[in-house]
Design an enzyme around this catalytic site. Structure first.
Site, PDB file in Angstrom:
ATOM      1  N   GLU A 287      30.957  12.794   3.537  1.00  0.00           N
ATOM      2  CA  GLU A 287      31.570  12.725   4.866  1.00  0.00           C
ATOM      3  C   GLU A 287      30.487  13.074   5.884  1.00  0.00           C
ATOM      4  OE1 GLU A 287      34.775  15.511   4.730  1.00  0.00           O
ATOM      5  OE2 GLU A 287      35.934  14.372   3.260  1.00  0.00           O
TER       6      GLU A 287
ATOM      7  N   GLU B  78      32.593  11.077  13.095  1.00  0.00           N
ATOM      8  CA  GLU B  78      32.553  10.937  11.644  1.00  0.00           C
ATOM      9  C   GLU B  78      33.189   9.608  11.255  1.00  0.00           C
ATOM     10  OE1 GLU B  78      34.774  12.989   7.843  1.00  0.00           O
ATOM     11  OE2 GLU B  78      33.819  14.352   9.277  1.00  0.00           O
TER      12      GLU B  78
ATOM     13  N   HIS C 152      29.963  16.972   3.972  1.00  0.00           N
ATOM     14  CA  HIS C 152      30.745  17.442   2.838  1.00  0.00           C
ATOM     15  C   HIS C 152      30.757  16.342   1.781  1.00  0.00           C
ATOM     16  CE1 HIS C 152      33.064  19.568   6.292  1.00  0.00           C
ATOM     17  NE2 HIS C 152      31.955  20.219   5.994  1.00  0.00           N
TER      18      HIS C 152
ATOM     19  N   ARG D 293      37.877  26.864   3.866  1.00  0.00           N
ATOM     20  CA  ARG D 293      36.770  25.989   4.219  1.00  0.00           C
ATOM     21  C   ARG D 293      35.469  26.746   4.482  1.00  0.00           C
ATOM     22  NH1 ARG D 293      38.608  20.624   5.692  1.00  0.00           N
ATOM     23  NH2 ARG D 293      40.834  20.500   5.242  1.00  0.00           N
TER      24      ARG D 293
ATOM     25  N   GLU E  86      34.749  19.310  -3.572  1.00  0.00           N
ATOM     26  CA  GLU E  86      33.975  18.997  -2.379  1.00  0.00           C
ATOM     27  C   GLU E  86      32.927  20.093  -2.177  1.00  0.00           C
ATOM     28  OE1 GLU E  86      35.052  18.415   2.376  1.00  0.00           O
ATOM     29  OE2 GLU E  86      36.190  19.820   1.143  1.00  0.00           O
TER      30      GLU E  86
ATOM     31  N   ARG F 297      30.556  21.589   0.247  1.00  0.00           N
ATOM     32  CA  ARG F 297      30.585  21.529   1.703  1.00  0.00           C
ATOM     33  C   ARG F 297      29.253  21.904   2.362  1.00  0.00           C
ATOM     34  NH1 ARG F 297      35.314  21.203   4.204  1.00  0.00           N
ATOM     35  NH2 ARG F 297      34.739  22.630   5.904  1.00  0.00           N
TER      36      ARG F 297
ATOM     37  N   GLU G  92      34.843  14.253  15.984  1.00  0.00           N
ATOM     38  CA  GLU G  92      34.727  15.522  15.278  1.00  0.00           C
ATOM     39  C   GLU G  92      34.819  16.693  16.251  1.00  0.00           C
ATOM     40  OE1 GLU G  92      34.650  17.484  12.812  1.00  0.00           O
ATOM     41  OE2 GLU G  92      35.075  16.054  11.223  1.00  0.00           O
TER      42      GLU G  92
ATOM     43  N   ASP H  72       0.842  -1.196   0.000  1.00  0.00           N
ATOM     44  CA  ASP H  72       0.000   0.000   0.000  1.00  0.00           C
ATOM     45  C   ASP H  72       0.881   1.251   0.000  1.00  0.00           C
ATOM     46  OD1 ASP H  72      -1.779   2.042   0.429  1.00  0.00           O
ATOM     47  OD2 ASP H  72      -2.403   1.392   2.421  1.00  0.00           O
TER      48      ASP H  72
ATOM     49  N   GLU I 259      28.630  13.427   9.297  1.00  0.00           N
ATOM     50  CA  GLU I 259      28.893  13.573  10.728  1.00  0.00           C
ATOM     51  C   GLU I 259      27.619  13.306  11.519  1.00  0.00           C
ATOM     52  OE1 GLU I 259      32.241  17.097  10.001  1.00  0.00           O
ATOM     53  OE2 GLU I 259      30.181  17.611  10.565  1.00  0.00           O
TER      54      GLU I 259
END
Length: 471
Positions: A130, A221, A270, A340, A359, A361, A213, A51, A132
């Site tokens: 990545e 992580e 990330h 970053r 990457e 982020r 982390e 369903d 966390e």
């Protein structure tokens, strides 16, 4: 694995139960179980009926019948259940036409990969998230007509240095913003992370490493090695399942909520992306940070569409409490090889062409990985097709810029409502190849607005009592 391999595995492991798993629209794993005797070779073609009207964001009550189709190459043995259980991740199909269901997130990811191949740009999109998460010892919360609160606790919390503890307080607590890479006894979660990692390896997930982390209060992580997009979305669901159930086994609670602790780092995801063709990497070149023209155009597409893309990669109201300056969160929509605080970072760890990727982020682990990874790929494809310039890199400390200079850098949306508005205005790139359909985009916006944005808007916030009660 082939269907016959799955049947052989079930026999070899003495499996008693078949568990079929699939993803609902917002991003929660669902399941239904059968005696293993119900699994035959025909099931991998014919599927099982269920369903669909009871699944969030799916069918209406007058068109509820659907098929769940097991995918043989996703098989793994559940490490937590009492009775030997074989798990299979499934696709969803219409029982009348046999067509893949357009609102099935896994089907959307499958179409994104097929569209990439159709363009001729590449034949493989590798994704490396990545993710966390936090591990808490105690979690209590409530929200009703006369009260609203939450209480979380962790043996590692910096707020517990003065707490009386059984056997004495050792004083080894993780200071705020100082949780990156400490050894035991400050890191009190190493054994449980190792147990999670070993379960992941047994479930077919290729793990690179695990570590504590930055945040106090049990932030962790575990990094998976990159995989093709659809495989990685499947692995992300196994990852979350294993993390939560290992924590529960030890009397703890795991959360992928982006910002459960105020005034400390939140949990991001990330996400690394690279394109390959005929087993050759396409992102290495002689451009900025050693990137190819194709890679820079892909970055340009993501930066151009980031504000709408983020409606899928950061899909909770809580996501935007993480996307604020000062906590390593990437709020600036620019690229950089080092900075970053930029939304897109180009890692410089290895000179190998095979290691060239970028990457993104911004994403966090509250996302539906099938939708998030698909939207990310579609934005990259649009950038490549239209040769979108990513703009100048942000290789300076954003906090050193004057207000006038900083004002020129576009930023991430400040709320889920703002991101959904951006998605409403900018989603044509998602519709290419019918990967996302207008119905999927409209349903996503409507569901999020009705069930999350408006629900939060209408409620008094506990902190408002601190600010306004005695006004």
């Amino acid at each position: 694995m082939t269907p016959q391999d799955v049947l052989n595995l079930a026999k070899e492991k003495g499996v008693k139960v078949l568990d079929l798993r699939f993803m609902d629209f917002p991003g929660m794993w669902q399941n239904t179980s059968y005696p293993i005797s119900e699994l035959t070779l025909e099931c991998f073609e014919e599927g099982f009926g269920f369903d669909g009207s009871s699944i969030r964001g799916w069918q209406a009550i007058n068109e509820s019948d659907m098929l769940i189709i097991p995918q043989a190459d996703t098989a793994f043995i559940d490490p937590f259940l009492k009775y030997p259980t074989l798990c299979l991740i499934c696709n969803i199909a219409d029982p009348i036409t046999g067509a893949d269901y357009t609102r099935d997130p896994r089907n959307i990811a499958k179409k994104a990969v097929e569209y990439l191949n159709e363009t001729g740009i590449a034949d493989t999109c590798f994704i490396g998230p990545e993710a966390e998460f936090f591990l808490f010892d105690d979690v209590r919360y409530n929200s009703n007509e006369h009260e609203s609160y939450y209480h979380i606790d962790s043996c590692e919390g910096a707020w517990n240095t003065g707490r009386k503890e059984e056997g004495g307080n050792s004083g080894y607590k993780v200071r705020y913003k100082e949780g990156y890479f400490p050894v035991p006894p400050t890191d009190q979660l190493m054994d449980i992370r190792t147990e999670m990692m070993l379960h992941m390896l047994d479930a077919g997930i290729d793990v690179e490493c695990h570590h504590h982390e930055v945040a106090s209060g049990g932030q962790c992580e575990i990094d998976m090695r990159f995989s093709p997009l659809l495989d990685m979305a499947d692995q992300m669901m196994k990852y979350k399942y294993i993390v939560k159930n290992t924590a529960a086994k030890h009397g703890m609670s795991a959360t992928f909520m982006p910002k459960p602790i105020w005034n400390d780092n939140g949990s991001g995801m990330h996400t690394h992306l690279s394109l390959w063709k005929n087993d050759q990497p396409l992102f290495a070149g002689d451009g900025y940070a050693g990137m190819s023209e194709m890679a820079l155009h892909a970055i340009g597409g993501i930066i151009k569409h980031a504000r709408s893309l983020i409606a899928f990669t950061n899909p909770s109201t809580n996501s935007y409490k993480r996307l604020v300056p000062g906590f390593e969160a990437p709020v600036n929509l620019a690229m950089s090889s080092q900075n970053r605080s930029a939304a897109i970072r180009i890692p410089m760890y290895s000179p190998s062409p095979k290691a060239k990727r970028f990457e993104f982020r911004c994403p966090d682990p509250s996302c539906n990985p099938y939708l998030a990874f698909s939207a990310l790929l579609m934005a990259a494809i649009d950038g490549i097709q239209n040769k979108i310039d990513p703009g100048n890199p942000l290789d300076v400390n954003i906090y050193d810029l004057s207000p006038e200079e900083a004002r020129d850098i576009p930023t991430t949306p400040g709320s889920l409502e703002e991101a959904l508005g951006a998605l409403n205005d900018d989603h044509d790139y998602l519709l290419k190849g019918s990967v996302f359909t207008p119905d999927v985009v409209d349903t996503w916006i409507d569901y999020k607005m009705e069930n999350e944005v408006n629900e939060l808007k209408q409620r008094p916030h506990p902190h408002e009592f601190t600010m306004y009660y005695d006004i």
